[in-house]
Design a protein around this motif. Structure first.
Motif, mmCIF file in Angstrom:
data_model
loop_
_atom_site.group_PDB
_atom_site.id
_atom_site.type_symbol
_atom_site.label_atom_id
_atom_site.label_comp_id
_atom_site.label_asym_id
_atom_site.label_seq_id
_atom_site.Cartn_x
_atom_site.Cartn_y
_atom_site.Cartn_z
ATOM 1 N N GLN A 131 22.321 44.746 46.837
ATOM 2 C CA GLN A 131 22.991 45.497 47.673
ATOM 3 C C GLN A 131 23.542 45.746 48.824
ATOM 4 O O GLN A 131 22.644 45.261 49.872
ATOM 5 N N LEU A 132 24.510 46.314 49.660
ATOM 6 C CA LEU A 132 24.764 46.691 51.167
ATOM 7 C C LEU A 132 24.188 47.170 52.060
ATOM 8 O O LEU A 132 22.894 47.901 51.341
ATOM 9 N N PRO A 133 23.599 46.316 53.030
ATOM 10 C CA PRO A 133 24.277 44.829 52.907
ATOM 11 C C PRO A 133 23.560 44.113 52.948
ATOM 12 O O PRO A 133 22.588 43.994 52.453
ATOM 13 N N LEU A 134 24.518 42.563 52.947
ATOM 14 C CA LEU A 134 24.280 41.543 52.266
ATOM 15 C C LEU A 134 24.562 40.258 53.377
ATOM 16 O O LEU A 134 25.911 41.083 53.391
ATOM 17 N N THR A 135 24.190 38.350 53.153
ATOM 18 C CA THR A 135 24.810 38.109 53.356
ATOM 19 C C THR A 135 25.900 37.664 53.032
ATOM 20 O O THR A 135 25.860 37.693 51.458
ATOM 21 N N ILE A 136 27.303 37.336 53.100
ATOM 22 C CA ILE A 136 28.029 37.248 52.331
ATOM 23 C C ILE A 136 28.075 35.683 52.277
ATOM 24 O O ILE A 136 27.803 34.404 52.840
ATOM 25 N N MET A 149 16.784 32.387 60.709
ATOM 26 C CA MET A 149 18.047 31.728 60.894
ATOM 27 C C MET A 149 19.448 32.845 61.056
ATOM 28 O O MET A 149 19.178 34.088 60.756
ATOM 29 N N LYS A 150 20.259 31.780 61.421
ATOM 30 C CA LYS A 150 21.843 32.940 61.678
ATOM 31 C C LYS A 150 22.218 32.921 60.016
ATOM 32 O O LYS A 150 21.599 32.118 59.534
ATOM 33 N N ALA A 151 22.871 34.174 60.492
ATOM 34 C CA ALA A 151 23.498 34.123 58.422
ATOM 35 C C ALA A 151 24.857 35.854 58.840
ATOM 36 O O ALA A 151 24.224 36.157 59.605
ATOM 37 N N ALA A 152 25.589 35.466 58.423
ATOM 38 C CA ALA A 152 27.012 36.798 58.312
ATOM 39 C C ALA A 152 27.092 37.367 57.966
ATOM 40 O O ALA A 152 26.456 37.567 56.370
ATOM 41 N N VAL A 153 26.025 39.145 58.034
ATOM 42 C CA VAL A 153 26.090 39.687 57.634
ATOM 43 C C VAL A 153 26.939 40.934 57.075
ATOM 44 O O VAL A 153 27.578 41.020 57.926
ATOM 45 N N TYR A 154 27.487 41.068 55.801
ATOM 46 C CA TYR A 154 28.371 41.990 56.001
ATOM 47 C C TYR A 154 27.330 43.528 55.912
ATOM 48 O O TYR A 154 26.873 43.861 54.726
ATOM 49 N N TYR A 155 28.491 44.401 57.083
ATOM 50 C CA TYR A 155 28.086 46.339 56.507
ATOM 51 C C TYR A 155 28.624 47.143 55.647
ATOM 52 O O TYR A 155 27.946 48.208 55.604
ATOM 53 N N LYS A 192 32.959 45.049 59.712
ATOM 54 C CA LYS A 192 31.755 44.836 60.536
ATOM 55 C C LYS A 192 30.836 43.526 59.471
ATOM 56 O O LYS A 192 30.353 43.810 58.586
ATOM 57 N N VAL A 193 30.895 42.490 59.639
ATOM 58 C CA VAL A 193 30.394 41.268 59.691
ATOM 59 C C VAL A 193 29.462 40.687 61.352
ATOM 60 O O VAL A 193 30.141 40.892 62.297
ATOM 61 N N GLU A 194 28.338 41.128 61.064
ATOM 62 C CA GLU A 194 27.764 40.626 62.282
ATOM 63 C C GLU A 194 27.005 39.227 62.187
ATOM 64 O O GLU A 194 26.420 39.111 61.159
ATOM 65 N N ILE A 195 26.491 38.323 63.483
ATOM 66 C CA ILE A 195 25.685 37.308 63.251
ATOM 67 C C ILE A 195 24.220 37.506 63.070
ATOM 68 O O ILE A 195 24.115 38.075 64.634
ATOM 69 N N ASP A 196 23.548 38.066 62.664
ATOM 70 C CA ASP A 196 22.574 37.945 62.415
ATOM 71 C C ASP A 196 20.870 37.231 62.770
ATOM 72 O O ASP A 196 21.234 36.273 61.387
ATOM 73 N N ASP A 197 19.864 37.456 62.443
ATOM 74 C CA ASP A 197 18.956 36.414 62.597
ATOM 75 C C ASP A 197 17.714 37.058 61.429
ATOM 76 O O ASP A 197 17.855 38.314 61.233
ATOM 77 N N VAL A 198 18.050 36.437 59.974
ATOM 78 C CA VAL A 198 17.132 36.792 59.335
ATOM 79 C C VAL A 198 16.415 36.178 59.021
ATOM 80 O O VAL A 198 16.077 34.722 59.242
ATOM 81 N N ALA A 199 15.395 36.487 57.978
ATOM 82 C CA ALA A 199 14.098 35.325 57.332
ATOM 83 C C ALA A 199 14.965 34.785 56.776
ATOM 84 O O ALA A 199 15.488 34.753 56.177
ATOM 85 N N GLU A 200 14.283 33.327 56.405
ATOM 86 C CA GLU A 200 14.203 32.113 56.216
ATOM 87 C C GLU A 200 14.067 32.637 54.438
ATOM 88 O O GLU A 200 12.816 32.618 54.174
ATOM 89 N N PRO A 201 14.979 31.734 53.984
ATOM 90 C CA PRO A 201 14.269 32.645 52.283
ATOM 91 C C PRO A 201 12.902 31.635 51.914
ATOM 92 O O PRO A 201 13.473 29.801 52.404
ATOM 93 N N MET A 245 27.006 31.592 54.003
ATOM 94 C CA MET A 245 27.055 32.446 55.376
ATOM 95 C C MET A 245 25.777 32.159 55.185
ATOM 96 O O MET A 245 26.067 33.231 56.419
ATOM 97 N N ALA A 246 25.408 30.762 55.555
ATOM 98 C CA ALA A 246 23.914 31.480 56.636
ATOM 99 C C ALA A 246 23.744 30.170 56.712
ATOM 100 O O ALA A 246 23.895 29.099 55.857
#
Length: 350
Positions: free
Chosen positions: A62-67, A1-7, A11-20, A127-128
């Protein structure tokens, strides 16, 4: 799924992360909308501030995480042991993690928990496309409250909590300094509490126009002497409560010059720089400065009830964007003053 990940900063990137998937005592939400707030901007441009760089004591993340901590959604799955909630329920999320053991928590004031955490700042947030939250964070939305309004319950509850601490009622005079989202929320909250005599002090013509279109009365501090105006308006008594949602020295100084004897200035702003404020007026009037942090569940329920009654209007100050545009049309546009409030739409709900 898409998520806005804060690094980290810028630096915020739209990443493809595992759906929880939901754990016991939690539910999985399909996110409706997620607001970008001032705290998110501080993290983006100057952080990490609240986002932990080592495991948080309550979330372990902790960092990085989906905001994302201002959001609404629809339940799509429930974890083991969950009762009272079902797939299809539409909810606003009160994103506080509290320890339950510290003195404020034991006194019922968990909004000032000594180990406080926030879903979307100290854990993967909203934000996912999907997120998982404990059932303790859920507030059901009535059918008359949209998912867009549902995403605004959190910031509007910040304002409602501050308005409650101001202890004003019908017939009182109130002042709001700053016409950003929290200032607008204060105006809505005060109106909801039956206060009609409200002045919003804002130097920006754009922001004055936005809140005036909702029906507010504004004062331009660059054009008039605000304390003199309020003294004349109240026959020398001063305002029954003043609220600082601006967070800058000129606003605080003016607010303290307007507050009546034994009445509060409620501070609900984030102060990036130390303030130099004259305290003589507080001493001579026995007035006070009252801090305000976050909200409690009762604030959420009060805001949702007012929304159900049609007391909140998003016209002219809320914009919606897709998740892919979070940086340019979200953070950058807000930072440049091109937008006032942005809701991120991760699932195409709009």
């Amino acid at each position: 799924m898409k998520a806005a990940v804060y690094y980290g900063p810028n630096k915020v990137e739209i990443d493809d992360v595992a759906e929880p998937e939901p754990a016991p005592g939690t539910v999985k939400l399909k996110v409706g909308f997620n607001g970008i707030c001032g705290t998110d901007l501080h993290e983006y441009y100057a952080g990490p501030i609240f986002v932990p760089t080592s495991p948080h004591p309550l979330t372990g993340q902790q960092l990085p995480l989906t905001i994302g901590h201002e959001f609404s959604g629809t339940i799509t799955a429930v974890g083991d042991g969950v009762t009272g909630w079902a797939e299809g329920d539409r909810v606003a999320v009160e994103p506080i993690y509290k320890c339950g053991d510290c003195a404020p928590c034991r006194a019922g004031n968990y909004n000032v928990c000594q180990h406080i955490g926030f879903h979307g700042l100290m854990s993967d947030g909203g934000m996912a496309e999907y997120t998982v939250v404990p059932t303790s964070m859920l507030h059901k939305l009535p059918n008359s409250v949209s998912l867009e309004l549902g995403a605004l319950v959190e910031p509007m509850s910040v304002a409602y909590h501050a308005a409650t601490l101001g202890d004003v009622s019908g017939g009182d005079t109130a002042m709001v300094f700053g016409a950003g989202p929290i200032g607008i929320g204060l105006w809505f909250a005060l109106r909801g509490k039956g206060v009609d005599d409200i002045f919003v002090v804002e130097p920006s013509a754009t922001r004055r126009a936005a809140i005036e279109s909702l029906g507010a009365t504004t004062l331009d501090p660059t054009a008039i002497d605000v304390p003199t105006f309020i003294a004349d308006h109240t026959r020398g008594n001063g305002a029954d409560a003043v609220f600082d949602a601006a967070g800058v020295t000129p606003a605080v100084t003016t607010a303290l010059a307007c507050v009546a004897s034994r009445k509060p200035m409620v501070s609900v702003a984030i102060y990036e720089k130390p303030l130099e404020t004259p305290l003589l007026n507080l001493v001579m009037n026995e007035s006070r400065i009252q801090g305000s942090l976050c909200y409690t569940g009762s604030d959420f329920e009060s805001v949702i009830s007012l929304m159900a009654d049609g007391a909140y209007d998003t016209t002219g100050w809320v914009a919606t964007i897709p998740i892919d545009d979070v940086v340019d049309e979200g953070f950058e546009a807000l930072h440049a003053g091109k937008k006032m409030k942005v809701l991120v739409d991760p699932n195409g709900e709009s």
